[in-house]
Design an enzyme around this catalytic site. Structure first.
Site, PDB file in Angstrom:
ATOM      1  N   THR A  21       0.841  -1.187   0.000  1.00 58.71           N
ATOM      2  CA  THR A  21       0.000   0.000   0.000  1.00 58.71           C
ATOM      3  C   THR A  21       0.884   1.248   0.000  1.00 58.71           C
ATOM      4  O   THR A  21       1.999   1.211   0.502  1.00 58.71           O
ATOM      5  CB  THR A  21      -0.845  -0.036   1.297  1.00 58.71           C
ATOM      6  OG1 THR A  21      -1.697  -1.165   1.218  1.00 58.71           O
ATOM      7  CG2 THR A  21      -1.659   1.218   1.508  1.00 58.71           C
ATOM      8  N   GLY A  28      -4.330  -5.739   6.516  1.00 56.08           N
ATOM      9  CA  GLY A  28      -5.445  -4.845   6.756  1.00 56.08           C
ATOM     10  C   GLY A  28      -6.442  -5.284   7.814  1.00 56.08           C
ATOM     11  O   GLY A  28      -6.963  -4.452   8.567  1.00 56.08           O
ATOM     12  N   VAL A  75     -12.394  -5.756   1.362  1.00 59.12           N
ATOM     13  CA  VAL A  75     -11.878  -4.413   1.579  1.00 59.12           C
ATOM     14  C   VAL A  75     -10.984  -4.442   2.817  1.00 59.12           C
ATOM     15  O   VAL A  75     -11.364  -4.980   3.852  1.00 59.12           O
ATOM     16  CB  VAL A  75     -13.040  -3.417   1.766  1.00 59.12           C
ATOM     17  CG1 VAL A  75     -12.535  -2.071   2.238  1.00 59.12           C
ATOM     18  CG2 VAL A  75     -13.812  -3.269   0.463  1.00 59.12           C
ATOM     19  N   THR A  87       0.106   0.817   6.491  1.00 62.40           N
ATOM     20  CA  THR A  87       0.311  -0.249   5.512  1.00 62.40           C
ATOM     21  C   THR A  87       0.561  -1.542   6.261  1.00 62.40           C
ATOM     22  O   THR A  87       1.347  -1.572   7.197  1.00 62.40           O
ATOM     23  CB  THR A  87       1.491   0.066   4.575  1.00 62.40           C
ATOM     24  OG1 THR A  87       1.674  -1.056   3.701  1.00 62.40           O
ATOM     25  CG2 THR A  87       2.787   0.302   5.338  1.00 62.40           C
ATOM     26  N   GLY A  88      -0.136  -2.588   5.862  1.00 58.45           N
ATOM     27  CA  GLY A  88       0.065  -3.857   6.557  1.00 58.45           C
ATOM     28  C   GLY A  88      -1.089  -4.795   6.310  1.00 58.45           C
ATOM     29  O   GLY A  88      -1.876  -4.602   5.371  1.00 58.45           O
TER      30      GLY A  88
END
Lengths: 327, 327
Positions: free
Chosen positions: A192, A246, A221, A243-244
Site C-alpha cells: 500500500t 489490513g 476491503v 500499511t500492513g
C-alpha cells in the site's frame, strides 16, 4: 517612503512567519519481509527513485506555502503511477485477475474525509477519494456506485489492461498455484502507499491508496479505505497512514488509535505510534507499519516488519529515503 | 455421601458464580426528530413490542449462560425482520428503488470482526457479517462479492420484493419529489438497529445493521459496517453500536472513540459516551446516538436527537423500553 517601510516590514514579517512555521511530510510504499539482496540493484534503484520523486513533489508544495491536502495527493499520485507499488498502475490482481482499488483521504483541519473501495479503471484512486470528500455529502462510496460517481465528476479513467504489469500477473499465477485454499491468508509484502503532511498553516492531512491483497475475493476491503483504520488526520492530534495486514489494522483501528493515545495519554507521537505498531499489533500477529506526523512537525515511521519503503522530510529540511530496518 | 456433598458444593459454587457475574444488554432501533404524537398509537405499540421482543430474546440467551455474540445476533435479527426499522425487511430504498444493506459485528474477547456492505437479498445481514468473521480470513466484504460469499456459506436469501414495504416506497417518492439536488443531504430519522451485550463469562459483543440513507446513490456506505465508527467491542474497554448521520460517525470514529476515552482517560462509560455524543458530535452537527455497555454491566444510551428507539436490561434485571427523550 512611509508606505515603502510598511511594505518592507510586512514582507519581513511574512517571511519570518513562513520560515518559522514547521512543514513536514512522510510517505510509505508498503512494509514486509524484505532483506538486502532480495531486490535487484535495478529494482532497488527504481523504488528509491520513486520514493524520492514522491517526497520531493509533496515537499515542494509545502515549501511554496501549499496545503497539506495538495501535498499528500501529489505524493500519492506519483506512487500510484509507479508500477513498483501496489496502488494504481502495478496494483495486485484479484482472484479473477482484475485490479480493484481502494483509497481514502482526510483533512485534519475540518475532519472532512473521502474514500472509495473496489473501484476499477480509476487512474488515481486518491483523486476519486478527494472528489468524494469535496463533491459529495458522503465519506465512503464502493464498487460500481463509486465508479459512476468518479465518472460524473470527471476523474481520469484508463483501460483495465493499463493497470496490469507482468510482475503482478506472474504473482497471481504463483499464489493461485500454491494456494492450499481458495483464499490467500497472508502475504509477505503489503505495498500500500500513503502520505501524511503538515503545512505552514498548521493543517494536517493523510492519504492512503492500495490494490489490496493478491488473489483477494468476494469484494474484500482492507484498512486503506477505512477512516480510522488505514487513514486519519486531525489538527488536534496527528495524521497517520498505514500499511500492513489490513484485517488487523481494522480490528485495532490503528490510525485513529495512534491519534487517541497521543491526544488522551500525553505520550509523544513516536511513543503513541510505537505502542500500537510494536505492542498491540505484534501481540495480535498483525504485520505492518505506519507513517505519522503531528502539529509540530514531528515524524514517526515505525514498522514491525523487516522493512518498509518510506521517505520523509522534516521541519529542518532533512530528507530520509529508506527501505530496510537498518537503513 | 462424600460424593454427594462435593457435588452439592460444586453446584452451589456454580450457582453463586453465575448469579454474581453481571449480564447486561442494550438495543437500539434508530434515533431522530421524534415527538409524542408523531407516531400513531398502533405504530408506537408495534415499535415498543418489537423492541421488547428483541431485548427479551437477547437477555434470555444471556440468562441461560449463552454468549454475548449469540445474544446480539438474536436481538438484531428480530429488528431486521420487523418492518418498522431500517434494516433487513423494511429498510429504506436507494435512489434506484432497491434495498442495499450493511451490517457489522465484533467480538470483544478476540477482537474478531466481520462486516458486509451493499449486500442485496440477504434476509439477515448480521448473519452475513458473522459469517465473514467466522468463515473468512477477512473483516469486510462489499457488494456482489459479499453476496457471493454469503451464498457460498448458506446464508438465507429472500426475493428483492420481500424487503420493500409500502411505507418505504412512498418515502422514496416523497424524498425524490422534494429533493433540490439529486442527493439526499440529511434525514430526520436514522433507524439503524443494533445491540451490545455483556455475558456471564465477561465477554462483550456489539452488532449493527442498516439500510443506510433513503435515496442513497453511488454505493454510499455509512458508519454501520465500519468497525470503529458504527460498531466496536473490546473486553478491555466496552461495546458500542451507533445510529445516526453516518458520515459524522465515520469522521469521529464514534464507537471506538468512546472505548478509547473510557480506556485512556479514566472517565466512566456514561461520561465517555456523553462526551462523544453531546460534545463532539453536537459541535460538528452530527445527529444520532449510541448504546454502550462495559465489562461491569454499566449501560449508557445517550442521544443528541429528540428520541431514540431503545431498550435495555441491566445486571439487576431492570428493563427499559423507550422512545422519547423524556421516556
Amino acid at each position: 517612503m512611509k508606505t515603502f517601510v510598511l511594505t518592507a516590514s510586512l514582507m519581513l514579517m511574512s517571511m519570518t512567519v513562513s520560515s518559522t512555521e514547521p512543514i513536514a511530510i512522510a510517505i510509505h510504499g508498503g512494509a514486509g519481509t524484505i532483506e538486502r539482496g532480495k531486490l535487484t540493484e535495478t529494482q532497488e534503484r527504481e523504488v528509491r527513485a520513486a520514493l524520492n520523486d514522491s517526497i520531493e513533489a509533496g515537499h515542494r508544495i509545502l515549501a511554496a506555502g501549499g496545503s497539506s491536502m495538495d501535498a499528500v495527493v501529489a505524493a500519492v499520485k506519483i506512487l500510484e503511477d509507479a508500477p513498483q507499488f501496489n496502488a494504481g498502475r502495478g496494483a495486485v490482481l484479484t482472484h479473477e485477475g482484475k485490479v480493484e482499488l481502494d483509497a481514502s483521504i482526510m483533512d485534519g483541519a475540518s475532519l472532512a474525509a473521502g474514500a472509495v473501495a473496489s473501484v476499477t479503471g480509476v487512474r488515481h484512486p486518491i483523486e476519486a477519494a478527494r472528489a468524494v470528500m469535496m463533491h459529495s455529502p458522503h465519506v465512503m462510496l464502493v464498487s460500481e456506485g463509486a465508479n459512476a460517481f468518479a465518472e460524473s465528476v470527471g476523474i481520469e479513467f484508463k483501460d483495465p489492461d493499463w493497470f496490469i504489469t507482468d510482475f503482478r500477473a506472474r504473482q497471481l499465477e504463483s499464489v493461485q498455484a500454491n494456494a492450499q485454499s481458495s483464499v490467500q491468508l497472508s502475504e509477505d509484502w503489503f505495498s500500500t502507499v500513503g502520505a501524511v503532511a503538515l503545512d505552514a498553516s498548521g493543517n494536517l492531512a493523510a492519504a492512503t491508496s492500495t490494490g489490496g491483497m493478491t488473489n483477494k475475493r468476494w469484494g474484500r476491503v482492507g484498512d486503506s479505505p477505512i477512516i480510522g483504520a488505514g487513514t486519519y488526520a486531525d489538527n488536534a492530534s496527528c495524521a497517520v497512514s498505514a500499511t500492513g495486514h489490513g484485517e488487523f489494522f481494522i480490528r485495532h483501528v490503528v490510525a485513529y488509535d495512534i491519534c487517541a493515545r497521543f491526544k488522551y495519554t500525553g505520550l509523544s507521537l513516536r511513543e503513541s505510534a510505537d505502542q500500537v505498531i510494536h505492542d498491540v499489533l505484534v501481540e495480535s500477529g498483525g504485520d505492518g507499519g505506519v507513517i505519522a506526523v503531528d502539529g509540530k512537525g514531528n515524524i514517526a515511521m515505525p514498522f514491525n516488519t523487516q522493512g518498509m519503503y518510506r521517505a520523509s522530510m522534516n521541519a529542518a529540511g532533512q530528507k530520509i529515503v529508506a527501505i530496510y530496518g537498518d537503513d
